[in-house]
Design an enzyme around this catalytic site. Structure first.
Site, PDB file in Angstrom:
ATOM      1  N   ARG A   1       0.870  -1.166   0.000  1.00  0.00           N
ATOM      2  CA  ARG A   1       0.000   0.000   0.000  1.00  0.00           C
ATOM      3  C   ARG A   1       0.908   1.216   0.000  1.00  0.00           C
ATOM      4  O   ARG A   1       1.914   1.243   0.723  1.00  0.00           O
ATOM      5  CB  ARG A   1      -0.870  -0.016   1.257  1.00  0.00           C
ATOM      6  CG  ARG A   1      -1.936   1.058   1.255  1.00  0.00           C
ATOM      7  CD  ARG A   1      -2.720   1.064   2.550  1.00  0.00           C
ATOM      8  NE  ARG A   1      -2.215   2.045   3.475  1.00  0.00           N
ATOM      9  CZ  ARG A   1      -2.914   2.540   4.507  1.00  0.00           C
ATOM     10  NH1 ARG A   1      -4.145   2.113   4.725  1.00  0.00           N
ATOM     11  NH2 ARG A   1      -2.389   3.429   5.307  1.00  0.00           N
TER      12      ARG A   1
ATOM     13  N   TYR B   1      -2.938  11.564   7.493  1.00  0.00           N
ATOM     14  CA  TYR B   1      -3.074  10.254   8.156  1.00  0.00           C
ATOM     15  C   TYR B   1      -2.465   9.146   7.288  1.00  0.00           C
ATOM     16  O   TYR B   1      -2.634   9.137   6.069  1.00  0.00           O
ATOM     17  CB  TYR B   1      -4.556   9.965   8.402  1.00  0.00           C
ATOM     18  CG  TYR B   1      -4.797   8.647   9.079  1.00  0.00           C
ATOM     19  CD1 TYR B   1      -4.515   8.486  10.422  1.00  0.00           C
ATOM     20  CD2 TYR B   1      -5.284   7.562   8.368  1.00  0.00           C
ATOM     21  CE1 TYR B   1      -4.711   7.269  11.057  1.00  0.00           C
ATOM     22  CE2 TYR B   1      -5.490   6.341   8.987  1.00  0.00           C
ATOM     23  CZ  TYR B   1      -5.205   6.203  10.334  1.00  0.00           C
ATOM     24  OH  TYR B   1      -5.392   5.003  10.949  1.00  0.00           O
TER      25      TYR B   1
ATOM     26  N   ASP C   1      -5.176   3.858  -0.025  1.00  0.00           N
ATOM     27  CA  ASP C   1      -6.333   4.048   0.860  1.00  0.00           C
ATOM     28  C   ASP C   1      -6.690   5.535   0.902  1.00  0.00           C
ATOM     29  O   ASP C   1      -5.862   6.367   1.283  1.00  0.00           O
ATOM     30  CB  ASP C   1      -5.949   3.559   2.270  1.00  0.00           C
ATOM     31  CG  ASP C   1      -7.148   3.412   3.191  1.00  0.00           C
ATOM     32  OD1 ASP C   1      -8.219   3.974   2.869  1.00  0.00           O
ATOM     33  OD2 ASP C   1      -7.018   2.735   4.231  1.00  0.00           O
TER      34      ASP C   1
ATOM     35  N   HIS D   1      -9.210   6.616   2.758  1.00  0.00           N
ATOM     36  CA  HIS D   1      -9.754   6.855   4.108  1.00  0.00           C
ATOM     37  C   HIS D   1     -11.060   7.640   4.103  1.00  0.00           C
ATOM     38  O   HIS D   1     -11.242   8.559   4.918  1.00  0.00           O
ATOM     39  CB  HIS D   1      -8.697   7.544   4.980  1.00  0.00           C
ATOM     40  CG  HIS D   1      -7.533   6.653   5.299  1.00  0.00           C
ATOM     41  ND1 HIS D   1      -6.256   6.902   4.874  1.00  0.00           N
ATOM     42  CD2 HIS D   1      -7.465   5.495   5.972  1.00  0.00           C
ATOM     43  CE1 HIS D   1      -5.437   5.940   5.290  1.00  0.00           C
ATOM     44  NE2 HIS D   1      -6.157   5.068   5.950  1.00  0.00           N
TER      45      HIS D   1
ATOM     46  N   GLU E   1      -8.977   2.024  -1.955  1.00  0.00           N
ATOM     47  CA  GLU E   1      -9.748   1.632  -0.760  1.00  0.00           C
ATOM     48  C   GLU E   1     -10.504   2.812  -0.178  1.00  0.00           C
ATOM     49  O   GLU E   1      -9.984   3.942  -0.153  1.00  0.00           O
ATOM     50  CB  GLU E   1      -8.740   1.099   0.257  1.00  0.00           C
ATOM     51  CG  GLU E   1      -9.319   0.777   1.607  1.00  0.00           C
ATOM     52  CD  GLU E   1      -8.219   0.351   2.579  1.00  0.00           C
ATOM     53  OE1 GLU E   1      -7.123  -0.044   2.130  1.00  0.00           O
ATOM     54  OE2 GLU E   1      -8.461   0.429   3.789  1.00  0.00           O
TER      55      GLU E   1
ATOM     56  N   GLU F   1     -14.041  -1.662   6.047  1.00  0.00           N
ATOM     57  CA  GLU F   1     -13.373  -1.884   7.341  1.00  0.00           C
ATOM     58  C   GLU F   1     -14.175  -1.320   8.506  1.00  0.00           C
ATOM     59  O   GLU F   1     -13.976  -1.748   9.641  1.00  0.00           O
ATOM     60  CB  GLU F   1     -11.938  -1.343   7.324  1.00  0.00           C
ATOM     61  CG  GLU F   1     -11.827   0.150   7.176  1.00  0.00           C
ATOM     62  CD  GLU F   1     -10.378   0.626   7.111  1.00  0.00           C
ATOM     63  OE1 GLU F   1      -9.619   0.107   6.283  1.00  0.00           O
ATOM     64  OE2 GLU F   1     -10.025   1.519   7.887  1.00  0.00           O
TER      65      GLU F   1
ATOM     66  N   ARG G   1     -13.618  -5.534   2.839  1.00  0.00           N
ATOM     67  CA  ARG G   1     -12.574  -5.105   3.781  1.00  0.00           C
ATOM     68  C   ARG G   1     -12.932  -5.388   5.239  1.00  0.00           C
ATOM     69  O   ARG G   1     -12.382  -4.759   6.141  1.00  0.00           O
ATOM     70  CB  ARG G   1     -12.364  -3.590   3.618  1.00  0.00           C
ATOM     71  CG  ARG G   1     -11.556  -3.207   2.427  1.00  0.00           C
ATOM     72  CD  ARG G   1     -10.091  -3.485   2.613  1.00  0.00           C
ATOM     73  NE  ARG G   1      -9.465  -2.611   3.573  1.00  0.00           N
ATOM     74  CZ  ARG G   1      -8.407  -2.948   4.303  1.00  0.00           C
ATOM     75  NH1 ARG G   1      -7.889  -4.147   4.208  1.00  0.00           N
ATOM     76  NH2 ARG G   1      -7.875  -2.089   5.136  1.00  0.00           N
TER      77      ARG G   1
ATOM     78  N   GLU H   1      -4.353  -7.662   4.526  1.00  0.00           N
ATOM     79  CA  GLU H   1      -3.568  -6.532   5.039  1.00  0.00           C
ATOM     80  C   GLU H   1      -2.727  -7.002   6.231  1.00  0.00           C
ATOM     81  O   GLU H   1      -3.222  -7.709   7.117  1.00  0.00           O
ATOM     82  CB  GLU H   1      -4.507  -5.406   5.495  1.00  0.00           C
ATOM     83  CG  GLU H   1      -3.761  -4.196   6.029  1.00  0.00           C
ATOM     84  CD  GLU H   1      -4.699  -3.085   6.487  1.00  0.00           C
ATOM     85  OE1 GLU H   1      -5.878  -3.364   6.755  1.00  0.00           O
ATOM     86  OE2 GLU H   1      -4.237  -1.942   6.559  1.00  0.00           O
TER      87      GLU H   1
ATOM     88  N   TRP I   1     -14.025  11.013   7.783  1.00  0.00           N
ATOM     89  CA  TRP I   1     -12.977  10.010   7.923  1.00  0.00           C
ATOM     90  C   TRP I   1     -13.068   9.130   6.727  1.00  0.00           C
ATOM     91  O   TRP I   1     -14.113   8.673   6.367  1.00  0.00           O
ATOM     92  CB  TRP I   1     -13.240   9.149   9.158  1.00  0.00           C
ATOM     93  CG  TRP I   1     -12.146   9.263  10.119  1.00  0.00           C
ATOM     94  CD1 TRP I   1     -12.239   9.777  11.380  1.00  0.00           C
ATOM     95  CD2 TRP I   1     -10.789   8.831   9.941  1.00  0.00           C
ATOM     96  NE1 TRP I   1     -11.025   9.710  11.972  1.00  0.00           N
ATOM     97  CE2 TRP I   1     -10.102   9.127  11.109  1.00  0.00           C
ATOM     98  CE3 TRP I   1     -10.080   8.241   8.882  1.00  0.00           C
ATOM     99  CZ2 TRP I   1      -8.750   8.864  11.290  1.00  0.00           C
ATOM    100  CZ3 TRP I   1      -8.750   7.976   9.050  1.00  0.00           C
ATOM    101  CH2 TRP I   1      -8.097   8.278  10.240  1.00  0.00           C
TER     102      TRP I   1
HETATM  103  O1  KDG Z   1      -8.834   2.076  13.493  1.00  0.00           O
HETATM  104  C1  KDG Z   1      -8.774   2.552  12.197  1.00  0.00           C
HETATM  105  C2  KDG Z   1      -7.558   2.039  11.483  1.00  0.00           C
HETATM  106  O2  KDG Z   1      -7.480   0.659  11.591  1.00  0.00           O
HETATM  107  C3  KDG Z   1      -7.619   2.411  10.036  1.00  0.00           C
HETATM  108  O3  KDG Z   1      -7.557   3.785   9.885  1.00  0.00           O
HETATM  109  C4  KDG Z   1      -6.506   1.778   9.274  1.00  0.00           C
HETATM  110  O4  KDG Z   1      -7.463   2.496   7.218  1.00  0.00           O
HETATM  111  C5  KDG Z   1      -6.809   1.685   7.832  1.00  0.00           C
HETATM  112  C6  KDG Z   1      -6.329   0.508   7.143  1.00  0.00           C
HETATM  113  O5  KDG Z   1      -6.672   0.371   5.993  1.00  0.00           O
HETATM  114  O6  KDG Z   1      -5.620  -0.283   7.752  1.00  0.00           O
HETATM  115 MG    MG Z   2      -8.270   1.568   5.410  1.00  0.00          MG
END
Ligand code: KDG
Ligand code: MG
Length: 409
Positions: free
Chosen positions: A147, A159, A217, A219, A243, A269, A290, A346, A409
């Protein structure tokens, strides 16, 4: 065989983890992961105050019955706190069943269907030079997929990007939560991000060639049309996936993204029930699931959602950050090893302190992960050591736009 007791342990070897230990009358114990990043104590209370008393006297072998009892019986279904708590019970019961059978859990799920699972690590950098170094370090470590996250001019702190010049306890990736009683505040600019990210991937492809599977990602930061634009601009770089391109509450937004780009999409996720995937899977709006066993109610529903996804040729890409404990990671490895539609795993890699407190049998060799051959999940918690690492408040950052308003987020 009956459940004698269920104990909740919160420990913080470099980061917080919530672990459930279920103890049976003949001395077999099972572990489950209930870690919910930044909301750990809420799940610990849910388990200790509302679930543990219900488990006493139940037959630990009746996994489906216990799962449905806790899910349907609560009246208040779903939600991350509830589903992380149910996940811990579910994992602990699979752990017990495996130990009683003398078999690793993947054997109970149908047996190994592959020799190991392709894993991706987290490369990042604040400059192209440091990003390149980070990718090289991952390749040397054995990763066959990476990634890629990069700083973006115009965004002060982003982030998922490690500043490698600052010392940190994390070997390769980053730690999602910062210790402290309030979240760190970061900033965001979608236009700057969409302009810059394709240039990063252009450089990465030039340096590392066409074959290395590359992931990214977003996010949940983009609107559907912004996500469509980014997906389209990334097409020349042949991404393994993009992602969380947009917040997934508005699932119809994914239709719009899909209409405009062939970049594969991974989402889920933050999902905690199969219902969260119903539309995305049945309308084939995503390519990778995910979910993690920890935030999705455990091994039982993770297996079910993957069987549903298999009908649509959608594959797994289970969430494996450091805030899924080694117990949770092992749980999803057992599922991934056994299912037909595994995609990628992952692997963010826990710190040395975490790996000392949680004794494990998992392996990572030649880019592939394997849960190991120990009966059950194959992870044990060293409770004496764990007691040296009490809970410490820690939070994911929050994001503001340059005008001060909160962003997704
Ligand atoms: O708790 C949130 C994290 O696990 C996340 O932000 C990590 O986006 C993430 C990822 O793809 O691992
Ligand atoms: Mg993620």
């Amino acid at each position: 065989m009956k459940i004698l007791s269920a104990e909740v342990m919160v420990t913080s070897p470099d980061r917080n983890f919530v672990t459930l230990k279920v103890i049976t009358d003949d001395g077999v114990t099972g572990l489950g992961d209930a870690t919910l990043n930044g909301r750990e104590l809420a799940v610990a209370s849910y388990l200790r105050d509302h679930i543990a008393p219900l488990l006493i006297g139940r037959n630990p072998h009746q996994i489906e019955d216990t799962w449905q009892y806790l899910y349907r019986g609560a009246y208040w279904r779903r939600g991350p706190v509830t589903m992380a708590a149910i996940a811990a019970v579910d994992m602990a019961l699979w752990d017990i069943k495996g130990k009683v059978a003398g078999l690793p859990v993947y054997q109970l799920l149908g047996g190994a269907y592959r020799v190991g699972m392709l894993a991706y690590g987290h490369a990042s950098g604040t400059t192209y030079a440091s990003l390149s170094e980070s990718i090289h370090a991952h390749l040397e470590r054995g990763f066959l997929a990476v990634r890629v996250q990069s700083s973006v001019p115009g965004i002060r702190k982003l982030y998922g990007v490690v500043n490698h010049s600052e010392p940190s306890g994390v070997r390769f990736g980053y730690e999602p939560a910062d210790r402290g009683t309030r979240p760190v505040e970061e900033d965001w600019d979608s236009a700057a991000y969409i302009r810059y990210v394709p240039k990063v991937f252009e450089q990465v492809r030039q340096e590392f060639g066409a074959e290395l599977p590359l992931l990214h990602d977003a996010h949940h930061r983009l609107t559907p049309i912004e996500a469509a634009k980014l997906g389209q601009r990334l097409e020349p770089y042949d991404m393994f996936w993009l992602e969380d391109c947009t917040p997934a509450e508005n699932q119809q937004g994914l239709r719009l993204v899909r209409q405009h780009t062939i970049t594969p999409l991974a989402i889920g996720e933050v999902f905690n029930a199969v219902w969260d995937f119903q539309q995305l899977i049945s309308e084939q709006l995503i390519d990778y699931v995910r979910a993690s066993a920890t935030h999705f109610g455990g091994i039982t529903p993770l297996r079910k959602v993957m069987d549903f996804a298999a009908l649509y040729q959608i594959r797994s890409g289970f969430h494996g950050p450091t805030d899924v404990s080694p117990v949770g990671l092992a749980a999803q490895l057992h599922v991934g090893l056994a299912i037909h539609n595994f995609g990628i795993q992952e692997y963010m890699e826990h710190s040395d302190a975490t790996n000392t407190v949680f004794r494990q049998n998992m392996t990572f060799r030649n880019g592939l992960m394997h849960p190991g051959e120990a009966p059950g999940l194959g992870v044990e918690l060293d409770e004496e050591l764990a007691a040296n690492f009490p809970y410490q408040a820690a939070y994911l950052p929050v994001t503001r736009l340059h005008d001060g308003s909160m962003h997704d987020w």
